[in-house]
Write a protein that holds these residues in place. Sequence first.
Motif, PDB file in Angstrom:
ATOM      1  N   GLY A   1      10.090  14.966 -11.364  1.00 44.42           N
ATOM      2  CA  GLY A   1       9.443  13.690 -12.175  1.00 44.42           C
ATOM      3  C   GLY A   1       9.682  12.394 -11.687  1.00 44.42           C
ATOM      4  O   GLY A   1       8.725  11.423 -11.385  1.00 44.42           O
ATOM      5  N   VAL A   2      10.973  12.223 -11.202  1.00 45.35           N
ATOM      6  CA  VAL A   2      11.442  11.157 -10.436  1.00 45.35           C
ATOM      7  C   VAL A   2      10.596  10.759  -9.092  1.00 45.35           C
ATOM      8  O   VAL A   2      10.338   9.928  -8.662  1.00 45.35           O
ATOM      9  CB  VAL A   2      12.887  10.958 -10.298  1.00 45.35           C
ATOM     10  CG1 VAL A   2      13.369   9.806  -9.359  1.00 45.35           C
ATOM     11  CG2 VAL A   2      13.878  10.768 -11.722  1.00 45.35           C
ATOM     12  N   ASN A   3      10.586  12.021  -8.225  1.00 44.97           N
ATOM     13  CA  ASN A   3      10.069  11.806  -7.195  1.00 44.97           C
ATOM     14  C   ASN A   3       8.411  11.571  -7.239  1.00 44.97           C
ATOM     15  O   ASN A   3       7.958  11.220  -6.619  1.00 44.97           O
ATOM     16  CB  ASN A   3      10.262  13.384  -6.439  1.00 44.97           C
ATOM     17  CG  ASN A   3      11.561  13.116  -5.455  1.00 44.97           C
ATOM     18  OD1 ASN A   3      11.722  12.721  -4.646  1.00 44.97           O
ATOM     19  ND2 ASN A   3      12.493  13.981  -6.406  1.00 44.97           N
ATOM     20  N   PHE A   4       7.926  12.239  -8.439  1.00 47.20           N
ATOM     21  CA  PHE A   4       6.427  12.071  -8.679  1.00 47.20           C
ATOM     22  C   PHE A   4       6.081  10.542  -8.894  1.00 47.20           C
ATOM     23  O   PHE A   4       5.281   9.825  -8.462  1.00 47.20           O
ATOM     24  CB  PHE A   4       5.884  12.816  -9.797  1.00 47.20           C
ATOM     25  CG  PHE A   4       4.375  12.867  -9.981  1.00 47.20           C
ATOM     26  CD1 PHE A   4       3.432  13.430  -9.160  1.00 47.20           C
ATOM     27  CD2 PHE A   4       4.120  12.085 -11.080  1.00 47.20           C
ATOM     28  CE1 PHE A   4       2.274  13.105  -9.607  1.00 47.20           C
ATOM     29  CE2 PHE A   4       2.845  11.869 -11.402  1.00 47.20           C
ATOM     30  CZ  PHE A   4       1.989  12.314 -10.548  1.00 47.20           C
ATOM     31  N   ALA A   5       7.140  10.068  -9.740  1.00 46.66           N
ATOM     32  CA  ALA A   5       6.774   8.792 -10.232  1.00 46.66           C
ATOM     33  C   ALA A   5       6.980   7.594  -8.800  1.00 46.66           C
ATOM     34  O   ALA A   5       6.242   6.745  -8.584  1.00 46.66           O
ATOM     35  CB  ALA A   5       7.947   8.325 -11.225  1.00 46.66           C
ATOM     36  N   GLN A   6       7.981   8.132  -7.939  1.00 45.61           N
ATOM     37  CA  GLN A   6       8.246   7.278  -6.761  1.00 45.61           C
ATOM     38  C   GLN A   6       6.741   7.396  -5.901  1.00 45.61           C
ATOM     39  O   GLN A   6       6.306   6.564  -5.259  1.00 45.61           O
ATOM     40  CB  GLN A   6       9.398   7.771  -6.038  1.00 45.61           C
ATOM     41  CG  GLN A   6       9.530   7.274  -4.460  1.00 45.61           C
ATOM     42  CD  GLN A   6       9.736   5.819  -4.388  1.00 45.61           C
ATOM     43  OE1 GLN A   6      10.013   4.865  -5.393  1.00 45.61           O
ATOM     44  NE2 GLN A   6       9.599   5.217  -3.267  1.00 45.61           N
TER      45      GLN A   6
ATOM     46  N   ASP B   1       0.966  -1.261  -0.032  1.00 50.23           N
ATOM     47  CA  ASP B   1      -0.093  -0.091   0.023  1.00 50.23           C
ATOM     48  C   ASP B   1       0.779   1.181  -0.122  1.00 50.23           C
ATOM     49  O   ASP B   1       0.488   2.286  -0.751  1.00 50.23           O
ATOM     50  CB  ASP B   1      -1.081  -0.062   1.263  1.00 50.23           C
ATOM     51  CG  ASP B   1      -2.131  -1.124   1.029  1.00 50.23           C
ATOM     52  OD1 ASP B   1      -2.239  -1.556  -0.090  1.00 50.23           O
ATOM     53  OD2 ASP B   1      -2.690  -1.493   1.971  1.00 50.23           O
ATOM     54  N   ALA B   2       1.865   1.135   0.891  1.00 49.42           N
ATOM     55  CA  ALA B   2       2.670   2.348   0.603  1.00 49.42           C
ATOM     56  C   ALA B   2       4.392   2.065   1.315  1.00 49.42           C
ATOM     57  O   ALA B   2       4.517   1.049   1.982  1.00 49.42           O
ATOM     58  CB  ALA B   2       2.340   3.531   1.720  1.00 49.42           C
TER      59      ALA B   2
ATOM     60  N   ARG C   1       4.159   4.999  -7.504  1.00 48.38           N
ATOM     61  CA  ARG C   1       4.712   3.899  -7.452  1.00 48.38           C
ATOM     62  C   ARG C   1       4.155   3.370  -5.935  1.00 48.38           C
ATOM     63  O   ARG C   1       3.528   2.277  -5.681  1.00 48.38           O
ATOM     64  CB  ARG C   1       6.021   3.491  -7.551  1.00 48.38           C
ATOM     65  CG  ARG C   1       6.189   2.071  -7.656  1.00 48.38           C
ATOM     66  CD  ARG C   1       7.656   2.012  -7.346  1.00 48.38           C
ATOM     67  NE  ARG C   1       8.416   2.198  -6.104  1.00 48.38           N
ATOM     68  CZ  ARG C   1       8.170   1.587  -4.946  1.00 48.38           C
ATOM     69  NH1 ARG C   1       7.737   0.429  -5.004  1.00 48.38           N
ATOM     70  NH2 ARG C   1       8.524   2.235  -3.740  1.00 48.38           N
ATOM     71  N   ALA C   2       4.519   4.089  -4.928  1.00 52.26           N
ATOM     72  CA  ALA C   2       4.131   3.827  -3.552  1.00 52.26           C
ATOM     73  C   ALA C   2       2.508   3.858  -3.253  1.00 52.26           C
ATOM     74  O   ALA C   2       2.225   3.269  -2.382  1.00 52.26           O
ATOM     75  CB  ALA C   2       4.941   4.479  -2.742  1.00 52.26           C
ATOM     76  N   ASN C   3       2.145   4.980  -3.833  1.00 51.34           N
ATOM     77  CA  ASN C   3       0.569   5.080  -3.560  1.00 51.34           C
ATOM     78  C   ASN C   3      -0.112   5.306  -4.768  1.00 51.34           C
ATOM     79  O   ASN C   3      -0.681   6.323  -5.333  1.00 51.34           O
ATOM     80  CB  ASN C   3       0.203   6.674  -2.815  1.00 51.34           C
ATOM     81  CG  ASN C   3       1.127   6.327  -1.203  1.00 51.34           C
ATOM     82  OD1 ASN C   3       0.978   5.622  -0.549  1.00 51.34           O
ATOM     83  ND2 ASN C   3       2.099   7.227  -1.122  1.00 51.34           N
ATOM     84  N   PRO C   4      -0.570   4.363  -5.611  1.00 48.47           N
ATOM     85  CA  PRO C   4      -1.322   4.382  -6.787  1.00 48.47           C
ATOM     86  C   PRO C   4      -2.712   5.323  -6.765  1.00 48.47           C
ATOM     87  O   PRO C   4      -3.098   5.698  -7.579  1.00 48.47           O
ATOM     88  CB  PRO C   4      -1.528   2.932  -7.252  1.00 48.47           C
ATOM     89  CG  PRO C   4      -0.823   2.178  -6.429  1.00 48.47           C
ATOM     90  CD  PRO C   4      -0.197   2.927  -5.283  1.00 48.47           C
ATOM     91  N   GLU C   5      -3.234   5.230  -5.330  1.00 59.61           N
ATOM     92  CA  GLU C   5      -4.579   5.782  -5.277  1.00 59.61           C
ATOM     93  C   GLU C   5      -4.191   7.199  -5.520  1.00 59.61           C
ATOM     94  O   GLU C   5      -5.443   8.161  -5.516  1.00 59.61           O
ATOM     95  CB  GLU C   5      -5.104   5.264  -4.144  1.00 59.61           C
ATOM     96  CG  GLU C   5      -4.395   5.956  -2.596  1.00 59.61           C
ATOM     97  CD  GLU C   5      -3.286   5.017  -2.200  1.00 59.61           C
ATOM     98  OE1 GLU C   5      -2.885   5.414  -1.284  1.00 59.61           O
ATOM     99  OE2 GLU C   5      -3.152   4.074  -2.937  1.00 59.61           O
ATOM    100  N   LEU C   6      -3.068   7.930  -5.515  1.00 60.48           N
ATOM    101  CA  LEU C   6      -2.911   9.276  -5.615  1.00 60.48           C
ATOM    102  C   LEU C   6      -3.592   9.791  -6.872  1.00 60.48           C
ATOM    103  O   LEU C   6      -4.361  10.794  -7.044  1.00 60.48           O
ATOM    104  CB  LEU C   6      -1.580   9.743  -5.593  1.00 60.48           C
ATOM    105  CG  LEU C   6      -0.661   9.576  -4.209  1.00 60.48           C
ATOM    106  CD1 LEU C   6       0.705   9.990  -4.364  1.00 60.48           C
ATOM    107  CD2 LEU C   6      -1.456  10.592  -3.346  1.00 60.48           C
ATOM    108  N   LEU C   7      -3.438   9.078  -8.026  1.00 60.44           N
ATOM    109  CA  LEU C   7      -3.893   9.487  -9.444  1.00 60.44           C
ATOM    110  C   LEU C   7      -5.408   8.893  -9.505  1.00 60.44           C
ATOM    111  O   LEU C   7      -6.278   9.638 -10.122  1.00 60.44           O
ATOM    112  CB  LEU C   7      -3.267   8.772 -10.552  1.00 60.44           C
ATOM    113  CG  LEU C   7      -1.701   9.179 -10.620  1.00 60.44           C
ATOM    114  CD1 LEU C   7      -0.984   8.590 -11.698  1.00 60.44           C
ATOM    115  CD2 LEU C   7      -1.868  10.653 -10.992  1.00 60.44           C
TER     116      LEU C   7
END
Length: 143
Positions: A116-121, A73-74, A124-130
């Motif tokens: 961009g790298v931090n956003f992708a991380q 989940d995270a 990845r850790a919290n797909p529910e963000l999008l």
Amino acid sequence: MTTVDPRDVDLRKDLDATVRARRELGEDYDAALLDSFLEKAERRIDDIVGRRVQRHLAEQRMASARGARRPKDADTWVERFGFAIISLVLAIPLTAVCGGIAGTTGTIAAWVGIVGVNFAQAVRANPELLAGRRDRDRSRDDG
């Protein structure tokens, strides 16, 4: 009287043998024959119940294992903090090199990459963000 499951051949054989023995030995041995048959039937029932319980437990373990294999989940707080620290530490020389070579454009490009790298991380850790944002946008469009 209920019938024995025809698929249970062993129990049917035991019942037939008990009935034949009763016919041959007479009523004097009814209690002993009945006790013997009931012990065999009880063992058979215990075996069936045991297998069903084992199968049920195995299904629960499989369901639990499938649930455990879900993506995390995270990440833990330490992993997120470590990624942020490494990102910032690497951002300093990256900004200096890109800024020195390409000026302001290089600095902007470096920071777009870092973000961009931090956003992708984070995604990845919290797909529910999008997913949460999409759901909120849909509810605004509907309302």
